[in-house]
Enzyme design. Structure first.
Site, PDB file in Angstrom:
ATOM      1  N   LYS A  94      -9.133  13.815   4.112  1.00  0.00           N
ATOM      2  CA  LYS A  94      -8.118  12.517   4.061  1.00  0.00           C
ATOM      3  C   LYS A  94      -7.256  12.795   5.358  1.00  0.00           C
ATOM      4  O   LYS A  94      -7.470  13.885   5.809  1.00  0.00           O
ATOM      5  CB  LYS A  94      -7.409  12.593   2.911  1.00  0.00           C
ATOM      6  CG  LYS A  94      -6.544  13.909   2.499  1.00  0.00           C
ATOM      7  CD  LYS A  94      -5.898  13.994   1.322  1.00  0.00           C
ATOM      8  CE  LYS A  94      -6.754  14.120  -0.117  1.00  0.00           C
ATOM      9  NZ  LYS A  94      -6.421  12.629  -0.741  1.00  0.00           N
ATOM     10  N   ARG A  95      -6.695  11.692   5.612  1.00  0.00           N
ATOM     11  CA  ARG A  95      -5.433  11.962   6.972  1.00  0.00           C
ATOM     12  C   ARG A  95      -4.693  13.111   6.705  1.00  0.00           C
ATOM     13  O   ARG A  95      -4.451  13.283   5.608  1.00  0.00           O
ATOM     14  CB  ARG A  95      -4.812  10.485   7.073  1.00  0.00           C
ATOM     15  CG  ARG A  95      -5.634   9.545   7.548  1.00  0.00           C
ATOM     16  CD  ARG A  95      -6.160  10.034   9.016  1.00  0.00           C
ATOM     17  NE  ARG A  95      -5.133   9.994   9.967  1.00  0.00           N
ATOM     18  CZ  ARG A  95      -5.013   9.038  11.074  1.00  0.00           C
ATOM     19  NH1 ARG A  95      -5.836   8.055  11.228  1.00  0.00           N
ATOM     20  NH2 ARG A  95      -4.035   8.877  11.755  1.00  0.00           N
TER      21      ARG A  95
ATOM     22  N   LYS B 264       0.276  14.535   1.801  1.00  0.00           N
ATOM     23  CA  LYS B 264      -0.885  14.973   0.989  1.00  0.00           C
ATOM     24  C   LYS B 264      -0.770  16.400   0.781  1.00  0.00           C
ATOM     25  O   LYS B 264      -1.905  17.047   0.129  1.00  0.00           O
ATOM     26  CB  LYS B 264      -2.011  14.422   1.927  1.00  0.00           C
ATOM     27  CG  LYS B 264      -2.075  12.794   1.889  1.00  0.00           C
ATOM     28  CD  LYS B 264      -3.178  12.253   2.960  1.00  0.00           C
ATOM     29  CE  LYS B 264      -3.389  10.987   3.065  1.00  0.00           C
ATOM     30  NZ  LYS B 264      -3.961  10.132   1.856  1.00  0.00           N
TER      31      LYS B 264
ATOM     32  N   HIS C 133       0.864  -1.274  -0.011  1.00  0.00           N
ATOM     33  CA  HIS C 133      -0.114   0.062  -0.081  1.00  0.00           C
ATOM     34  C   HIS C 133       0.942   1.198  -0.030  1.00  0.00           C
ATOM     35  O   HIS C 133       0.138   2.346   0.049  1.00  0.00           O
ATOM     36  CB  HIS C 133      -0.966   0.219   1.259  1.00  0.00           C
ATOM     37  CG  HIS C 133      -2.260  -0.911   1.051  1.00  0.00           C
ATOM     38  ND1 HIS C 133      -3.230  -0.215   0.713  1.00  0.00           N
ATOM     39  CD2 HIS C 133      -2.138  -2.215   1.273  1.00  0.00           C
ATOM     40  CE1 HIS C 133      -4.080  -1.233   0.578  1.00  0.00           C
ATOM     41  NE2 HIS C 133      -3.736  -2.377   0.993  1.00  0.00           N
TER      42      HIS C 133
ATOM     43  N   THR D  97      -8.497   6.757  -2.856  1.00  0.00           N
ATOM     44  CA  THR D  97      -9.773   6.048  -2.958  1.00  0.00           C
ATOM     45  C   THR D  97     -10.902   7.497  -2.737  1.00  0.00           C
ATOM     46  O   THR D  97     -11.807   7.158  -3.692  1.00  0.00           O
ATOM     47  CB  THR D  97     -10.302   4.981  -2.136  1.00  0.00           C
ATOM     48  OG1 THR D  97     -10.077   5.356  -0.695  1.00  0.00           O
ATOM     49  CG2 THR D  97      -9.829   3.917  -2.279  1.00  0.00           C
TER      50      THR D  97
ATOM     51  N   LYS E  57     -14.335   8.464  -4.785  1.00  0.00           N
ATOM     52  CA  LYS E  57     -15.705   9.045  -4.402  1.00  0.00           C
ATOM     53  C   LYS E  57     -16.333  10.408  -4.951  1.00  0.00           C
ATOM     54  O   LYS E  57     -17.274  10.468  -5.263  1.00  0.00           O
ATOM     55  CB  LYS E  57     -15.663   8.857  -2.879  1.00  0.00           C
ATOM     56  CG  LYS E  57     -15.408   7.590  -2.246  1.00  0.00           C
ATOM     57  CD  LYS E  57     -15.162   7.834  -0.723  1.00  0.00           C
ATOM     58  CE  LYS E  57     -14.343   6.589  -0.052  1.00  0.00           C
ATOM     59  NZ  LYS E  57     -13.460   6.918   1.241  1.00  0.00           N
TER      60      LYS E  57
HETATM   61  C1  PLP Z   1     -12.339   7.163   1.296  1.00  0.00           C
HETATM   62  C2  PLP Z   1     -11.769   7.510   2.949  1.00  0.00           C
HETATM   63  C3  PLP Z   1     -10.397   7.781   3.103  1.00  0.00           C
HETATM   64  C4  PLP Z   1      -9.432   7.605   2.222  1.00  0.00           C
HETATM   65  O1  PLP Z   1      -9.043   8.986   1.498  1.00  0.00           O
HETATM   66  P1  PLP Z   1      -7.820   9.407   0.551  1.00  0.00           P
HETATM   67  O2  PLP Z   1      -8.282  10.741   0.021  1.00  0.00           O
HETATM   68  O3  PLP Z   1      -7.966   8.340  -0.413  1.00  0.00           O
HETATM   69  O4  PLP Z   1      -6.652   9.290   1.470  1.00  0.00           O
HETATM   70  C5  PLP Z   1     -10.139   8.197   4.354  1.00  0.00           C
HETATM   71  N1  PLP Z   1     -11.113   8.108   5.308  1.00  0.00           N
HETATM   72  C6  PLP Z   1     -12.502   7.911   5.103  1.00  0.00           C
HETATM   73  C7  PLP Z   1     -13.510   8.339   6.280  1.00  0.00           C
HETATM   74  C8  PLP Z   1     -13.030   7.612   3.980  1.00  0.00           C
HETATM   75  O5  PLP Z   1     -14.148   7.536   3.748  1.00  0.00           O
END
Ligand code: PLP
Length: 795
Positions: free
Chosen positions: A523-524, A529, A335, A631, A635
């Site tokens: 995101k985190r 990032k 990952h 991911t 979305k």
């Molecule tokens: C989809 C999702 C992530 C992943 O987000 P990235 O932008 O791909 O890092 C992290 N936390 C939650 C709650 C999510 O739904």
């Protein structure tokens, strides 16, 4: 669900009475939620049992993951069972607000971010595709911490989803197993959660293990009136499944963490072996024909020596026989290429926690060394580099590649980087083992459930097959010049923005203009990032609007959501900076109507479901080469947001599908970053030459912003401007990419105003999101790695 409305009402009434001793008219929303959950569990019990029976004759895949970020189950289960509308009607007749009932459920938050959420999407796809595939993990008592802000700083509070137990889990005491460590043994008690597929009777399983003491209470000590010591063992054993480690992409190397990993892996393997033996006896030749195990990152990789131990020590297989089965059984997903995330264990700790597994790991390493000496006799340096045990560290990624038949990256670019850079030695040794499996998301949760309005429009235009075949969305391209459809798209987006406005008002007490551009980064919090790049741009924009109040400008709301690992000080400093910038800008009457900053507290799956549908802009701005896939990007795309992003991770494939002209790609590419690193990157160059940048960077230390004496802004400033022994100045190229990012933001601000042309871009993104369904990803795993086939209960 096969019960009708009348029956359903009776069931809810029954469970409110059974569990809470009340009439439905007296029940709280939480009690109604629980009763509904119980009614569903009763309804699916038979199908669940039948599915297990059916699958037990087939090859099954097991997804081993330290994290499952499931979110709420109620709405998703009702949708997948096809009874959401009926339930809403019944509740309405009873005078109960379904939305409030839904809100009474705590998120199941047994994960940090993308990796755990991917595991959850995969389970939904497995069940929906009628594939015999299940999850195995840990039933943490406390999931990812709850985040609040105090003076703009993140404060962590324990998450307590099991405070009142959990209606979606069934304890299976008969399947309890013992897991032994160097310093004693614990009981592993399984809890099963049903994974309800969409439009099928099949019910798959997520089995999570809870650690319990062998003796609940030491009676000897208790009788001596030694109350505290009497419960000590119990506490120590139960610590193992007490809390999720809150680090996303950093390795802590802690003893308890290793215990957690070994605990769930050993319990799961014992469980799988027992099930296998029940049906096939003790001939393990056929084991890989019935069992495939996916290792989600290196966290469960200790499963490789553990299965060797079970075969050799307990089942009496020869080492060679056992190894050939192990290799065929396991596969591994990588990952990340971030150095700080690559798991290594100190030999002393590993040997202490799992002494026998350590001996076996040594055996595996000796076998590998022998093989490497044959293959690369004249390259001792390479033999050392590829060793699992190097000095006093055990390299779990090397063990993972060596002990499995497949290693996959999670997006095309990521897999190429693995093959040709990070894992080059291994790719040359085993080219046939390396595969790409681009991540995906389940459209059931991330479109059908989160955005019923957009779902209805899509179904009206192309029918409902997209729910189980997302590639159908391509048919939407036929409407790219249909003004009526485009206007509907815009009005749905507006409606979702208004819903978010309402949520932000209620939960955070902030007013937001739904006619502004909703530019969202959720995101985190991590330096790679680059939330810092985002907020730097906002500071610059603010400075500019102050100087040119009359400049032509479409109002923008910048929305953030992110948790930082509690020990990650720079990340916490960036949270505090964003909160402070928000405070300054939001109260400035000169810019008030134009710029607004919102940091959503406690970002999690249930909040994510409100944010993605409301976004105009998806921020995917990681330093190229650092984000394995992402991911969240998918979305957003599925909900008609346009991406501002670098060519990193799955962003590359997103613009390949949707067209670069329908998104806003900017910034250094992977090879350009490599070239800059090679020739020596000096952030002082952009700092001194890019208009306005110096002022922005210096506002960290010139008194413009105030970190309340913590010194954290100074630390951020130094990380950008000064080399240090452990990193180069601005190692994530924030300053170098700033101007390109600002130009992309300028284009957005202009192009947004042409509403119809914007809607066309939205439509092109939605229409081309089909590739990013986790159904597609899971089919690829099933066909190319696990070799499992669908088995469906008769309708
Ligand atoms: C989809 C999702 C992530 C992943 O987000 P990235 O932008 O791909 O890092 C992290 N936390 C939650 C709650 C999510 O739904």
């Amino acid at each position: 669900m096969r019960v009708g409305k009348e029956e359903l009402r009776k069931q809810i009434e029954k469970y409110v009475k059974v569990s809470f001793g009340k009439e439905i008219s007296e029940a709280t929303e939480f009690e109604v939620y629980r009763a509904l959950g119980q009614a569903i569990m009763e309804d699916i019990a038979e199908d669940w049992y039948e599915t297990n029976k059916l699958y037990s004759q087939k090859k099954q895949a097991y997804y081993f993951s330290a994290e499952f970020l499931m979110g709420r189950a109620l709405g998703n289960n009702l949708i997948n069972l096809g009874v959401l509308d009926e339930v809403k009607e019944v509740l309405t007749e009873l005078g109960i607000d379904y939305n409030k009932v839904e809100d009474a459920e705590e998120d199941s938050a047994l994960g940090n971010g993308g990796l755990g959420r991917l595991a959850a999407c995969f389970l939904d796809s497995l069940a929906t595709l009628n594939l015999p595939g299940h999850g195995y993990g840990i039933r943490y008592r406390n999931g990812i911490f709850n985040q609040s802000f105090k003076d703009g700083y993140q404060v962590e509070k324990p998450e307590t989803w099991l405070k009142y137990g959990d209606v979606w889990s069934v304890m299976r005491p008969a399947d309890e197993v013992i897991v032994s460590f160097g310093d004693g043994s614990v009981r592993a008690v399984p809890y099963d959660m049903p994974i309800i597929g969409y439009g099928t009777r099949n019910i798959n399983t997520l089995r999570l293990w809870e650690a319990k003491s062998l003796v609940d209470l030491d009676l000897g000590k208790f009788n001596q009136q030694d109350y505290l010591h009497a419960t000590q063992d119990k506490t120590r054993a139960e610590d193992i499944s007490r809390v999720l480690y809150p680090n996303d992409s950093t390795d802590e190397g802690k003893k308890l963490r290793l215990k957690q990993q070994y605990f769930f892996v050993s319990a799961s393997l014992q469980d799988i072996l027992r099930k296998y033996k029940r049906i096939h006896g003790t001939n393990f030749d056929e084991f890989p024909s019935y069992v495939a195990i996916q290792l989600n990152d290196t966290h469960p990789v200790i499963a490789i020596p553990e299965l060797m131990r079970l075969f050799v020590d307990l089942e009496g297989l020869s080492w060679e026989k056992a190894w050939s089965i192990v290799e065929k059984t396991f596969s591994y997903t990588n990952h990340t290429i971030l150095a700080e995330a690559l798991e290594k264990w100190w030999v002393g700790l590993y040997e202490q926690v799992v002494p026998r597994v350590y001996q076996i790991t040594q055996g595996i390493n000796n076998q590998l060394r022998g093989f490497l000496a044959e293959r690369f006799p004249n390259d001792p340096a390479r033999q050392d580099r590829m060793s699992i045990i190097q000095g006093n560290m055990i390299h779990m990624a090397w063990l993972a590649i060596y002990g499995t038949h497949a290693t996959n990256g999670v997006a095309a670019l990521h897999t190429e980087i693995l093959k040709h850079k990070e894992l080059k030695d291994w790719y040359e040794l085993y080219p046939e083992r390396f595969l790409n499996k681009t991540n995906g998301i389940t459209q059931r949760r991330w479109l059908l459930q989160s955005n019923p309005e957009l779902s209805a429009l899509i179904t009206e235009l192309i029918g409902n097959e997209w729910i189980t075949d997302l590639s159908q969305l391509k048919k939407l391209e036929a409407y790219v010049d249909d003004e009526e459809v485009l206007k509907k798209l815009l009005s749905i987006k507006h409606a979702k923005k208004i819903e978010l406005v309402k949520y932000l008002r209620e939960v955070q007490g902030i007013e937001v203009n739904p006619n502004s551009i909703f530019d969202i980064q959720i995101k985190r919090l991590h330096e790679y990032k680059r939330q810092l790049l985002n907020i730097f741009h906002v500071i610059g924009l603010y400075n500019k609007l102050k100087l040119n109040p009359s400049m032509s400008f479409q109002p923008v709301t910048y929305i953030y959501g992110a948790k930082a690992a509690p020990g990650y000080l720079v990340a916490k400093g960036i949270i505090r900076l964003i909160n402070e910038v928000a405070q300054v800008i939001n109260k400035d009457p000169e810019t008030n109507g134009k710029l607004r900053i919102v940091f959503v507290e406690n970002y999690r799956v249930s909040v994510a479901q409100k944010l993605f549908p409301a976004a105009d802009i998806s921020e995917q701005i990681s330093t190229a080469g650092k984000e394995a896939s992402g991911t969240g990007n998918m979305k957003f795309m599925l909900n008609g947001a346009l991406t501002i992003g670098t060519l990193d991770g799955a962003n590359v494939e997103i613009v390949e599908e949707a067209g670069e002209e329908n998104n806003f790609i900017f910034g250094l590419k992977v090879n350009e970053i490599e070239e800059m690193r090679a020739k020596g990157y000096d952030p002082h160059v952009p700092y001194n030459s890019v208009e306005g940048l110096k002022k922005i960077v210096d506002s960290l230390i010139d008194g413009t912003f105030n970190d309340l004496g913590t010194g954290i802004y100074g630390t951020i400033h130094r990380s950008l401007m000064e080399n240090a022994p452990w990193h180069q100045a601005d190692q994530y190229f924030v300053l170098e990419d700033f101007e390109a990012y600002r130009n992309a933001q300028k284009r957005i601000n202009v192009e947004y105003r042409d509403r119809l042309s914007w809607a066309k871009k939205q439509l092109m993104n939605i229409a081309n999101a089909g590739k990013f369904s986790s159904d597609r990803t899971i089919k690829e795993y099933a066909d190319e790695i696990w070799f499992i086939e669908p088995a469906k209960l008769e309708d």
